[in-house]
Design an enzyme around this catalytic site. Structure first.
Site, mmCIF file in Angstrom:
data_model
loop_
_atom_site.group_PDB
_atom_site.id
_atom_site.type_symbol
_atom_site.label_atom_id
_atom_site.label_comp_id
_atom_site.label_asym_id
_atom_site.label_seq_id
_atom_site.Cartn_x
_atom_site.Cartn_y
_atom_site.Cartn_z
ATOM 1 N N MET A 11 0.830 -1.206 0.000
ATOM 2 C CA MET A 11 0.000 0.000 0.000
ATOM 3 C C MET A 11 0.864 1.255 0.000
ATOM 4 O O MET A 11 0.652 2.180 -0.791
ATOM 5 C CB MET A 11 -0.940 -0.016 1.203
ATOM 6 C CG MET A 11 -1.920 1.134 1.268
ATOM 7 S SD MET A 11 -3.149 0.917 2.576
ATOM 8 C CE MET A 11 -2.094 1.041 4.050
ATOM 9 N N LEU A 12 1.841 1.323 0.884
ATOM 10 C CA LEU A 12 2.741 2.470 0.923
ATOM 11 C C LEU A 12 3.671 2.463 -0.276
ATOM 12 O O LEU A 12 3.937 3.511 -0.881
ATOM 13 C CB LEU A 12 3.547 2.468 2.221
ATOM 14 C CG LEU A 12 4.628 3.542 2.360
ATOM 15 C CD1 LEU A 12 4.045 4.940 2.190
ATOM 16 C CD2 LEU A 12 5.359 3.406 3.689
ATOM 17 N N TRP A 59 7.421 -7.134 7.513
ATOM 18 C CA TRP A 59 6.397 -8.009 8.102
ATOM 19 C C TRP A 59 5.455 -7.086 8.858
ATOM 20 O O TRP A 59 5.848 -6.419 9.808
ATOM 21 C CB TRP A 59 7.043 -9.007 9.059
ATOM 22 C CG TRP A 59 6.079 -9.905 9.785
ATOM 23 C CD1 TRP A 59 5.158 -9.527 10.724
ATOM 24 C CD2 TRP A 59 5.933 -11.320 9.641
ATOM 25 N NE1 TRP A 59 4.442 -10.618 11.180
ATOM 26 C CE2 TRP A 59 4.912 -11.737 10.521
ATOM 27 C CE3 TRP A 59 6.580 -12.274 8.860
ATOM 28 C CZ2 TRP A 59 4.520 -13.067 10.641
ATOM 29 C CZ3 TRP A 59 6.188 -13.608 8.981
ATOM 30 C CH2 TRP A 59 5.167 -13.981 9.862
ATOM 31 N N THR A 60 4.195 -7.011 8.460
ATOM 32 C CA THR A 60 3.247 -6.090 9.088
ATOM 33 C C THR A 60 2.079 -6.788 9.778
ATOM 34 O O THR A 60 1.186 -6.113 10.285
ATOM 35 C CB THR A 60 2.690 -5.101 8.045
ATOM 36 O OG1 THR A 60 2.072 -5.838 6.976
ATOM 37 C CG2 THR A 60 3.803 -4.217 7.490
ATOM 38 N N THR A 99 7.867 2.432 12.546
ATOM 39 C CA THR A 99 6.516 2.434 13.097
ATOM 40 C C THR A 99 6.444 2.998 14.504
ATOM 41 O O THR A 99 7.441 3.016 15.240
ATOM 42 C CB THR A 99 5.994 0.976 13.133
ATOM 43 O OG1 THR A 99 4.724 0.911 13.799
ATOM 44 C CG2 THR A 99 6.947 0.069 13.891
ATOM 45 N N ASP A 100 5.241 3.404 14.893
ATOM 46 C CA ASP A 100 4.969 3.849 16.267
ATOM 47 C C ASP A 100 5.078 2.705 17.272
ATOM 48 O O ASP A 100 5.200 2.947 18.480
ATOM 49 C CB ASP A 100 3.569 4.461 16.358
ATOM 50 C CG ASP A 100 2.470 3.487 15.964
ATOM 51 O OD1 ASP A 100 2.592 2.865 14.884
ATOM 52 O OD2 ASP A 100 1.489 3.342 16.714
ATOM 53 N N TYR A 123 6.231 -7.592 17.105
ATOM 54 C CA TYR A 123 6.343 -6.711 15.941
ATOM 55 C C TYR A 123 7.152 -5.468 16.285
ATOM 56 O O TYR A 123 8.075 -5.079 15.549
ATOM 57 C CB TYR A 123 4.944 -6.322 15.464
ATOM 58 C CG TYR A 123 4.925 -5.226 14.418
ATOM 59 C CD1 TYR A 123 5.400 -5.450 13.133
ATOM 60 C CD2 TYR A 123 4.415 -3.963 14.717
ATOM 61 C CE1 TYR A 123 5.380 -4.446 12.178
ATOM 62 C CE2 TYR A 123 4.387 -2.959 13.771
ATOM 63 C CZ TYR A 123 4.867 -3.200 12.506
ATOM 64 O OH TYR A 123 4.853 -2.202 11.568
#
Length: 302
Positions: A11-12, A59-60, A99-100, A123
């Protein structure tokens, strides 16, 4: 500038390719099928000839990482290390997306770029390790943290919420997790701007300004879908226990962007209005009535 986008099928990644190309850069789009990010030889062959490498591969699957941390570590830490080494050897600038989730979510004020990481999930641990690896192997790298992403190029929270609200006539969404809904196209714009100003190596935050809860964001999404915001009911995280802990507070500060002359992304609600049509137009059951610019008026967490 010649740019290699790794993870270009995501997506990004799709928006990175489009935005960088629109800015006049020559872009090589490398999807998962095109490039094995765990193959050092393949990376060493792909990176030369580029001025910048943007790593959007990761890996999301946050919950799945709890039982497959080794596999998540390979993609989120080992692969970035290999890519950083390849970029350094080729004299290319690396931009690594993070990421946050590297933070514990316990703060009461926006996390600064230099706040100590304290991940609470597998994660988050693997992404924090990836940040460390990138900066160790490529000190001039740009680590760009983002959060609460949505976009037109893949499955995301707004599409899920709009579909469920239309199908079920109502959804319950947590109201005790706060963050910054962020359009992937805006993140791509920040990456392009950082490269263009020659920003110094370090950590930057690419999230929308302001803050809201998942419940507040869901109400805005449902309104943009032409449905009534009251279809979204508030609930708590305790009612929807997930394998991986979610940060309760995911608001990131933007001081580093301002320091290098890059304007942070605008308020989340305004950016959602700009993105709504593109993101929601393919959602089944909404029909042609989905329109951009509609003012925002089952326990799903992105």
């Amino acid at each position: 500038m010649r740019c290699l986008v790794v993870g270009a099928g995501g997506m990004l990644g799709q928006d990175l390719v489009d935005v960088l190309a629109a800015a006049g850069h020559a872009v090589t789009a490398a999807t998962r099928a095109d490039l094995d990010v765990l193959d050092a030889g393949a990376l060493a062959g792909a990176v030369p000839g580029h001025d910048a490498v943007v790593n959007a591969a990761a890996w999301t699957a946050v919950d799945d990482a709890e039982t497959a941390e080794g596999a998540a570590f390979a993609l989120n830490a080992l692969a970035p290390a290999l890519l950083a080494r390849a970029a350094s050897a080729a004299g290319a600038r690396l931009v690594h997306v993070s990421t946050d989730y590297v933070f514990d979510g316990a703060a009461g004020h926006p996390y600064a770029e230099d706040a100590p990481p304290a991940p609470r999930s597998a994660y988050g641990r693997t992404k924090a390790a990836g940040e460390w690896a990138v900066r160790a192997h490529a000190p001039d790298a740009l680590v760009v943290r983002t959060a609460w992403l949505y976009g037109a190029g893949g499955a995301c929270f707004p599409r899920t919420i709009a579909r469920l609200a239309a199908e079920r006539g109502g959804v319950s969404v947590v109201d005790d997790q706060v963050g910054q809904p962020t359009w992937t196209r805006d993140v791509a714009g920040v990456v392009a701007a950082l490269l263009e100003v020659g920003a110094p190596g370090g950590v930057y935050h690419a999230t929308s300004s302001g803050r809201t809860s998942w419940h507040g964001f869901a109400r805005a999404v449902v309104a943009s879908a032409g449905l009534h915001p009251q279809l979204v009911a508030p609930t708590t995280s305790a009612a929807f226990v997930r394998p991986a802990a979610r940060p309760a507070f995911s608001v990131l500060g933007h001081g580093a962007l301002r320091a290098v002359g890059v304007e942070p992304i605008g308020p989340w609600a305004q950016r959602w209005e700009a993105a709504a049509h593109a993101v929601l137009q393919a959602v089944p059951g909404l029909g042609p009535g989905v329109a951009p610019g509609v003012a925002p008026g089952a326990g799903v967490r992105a």
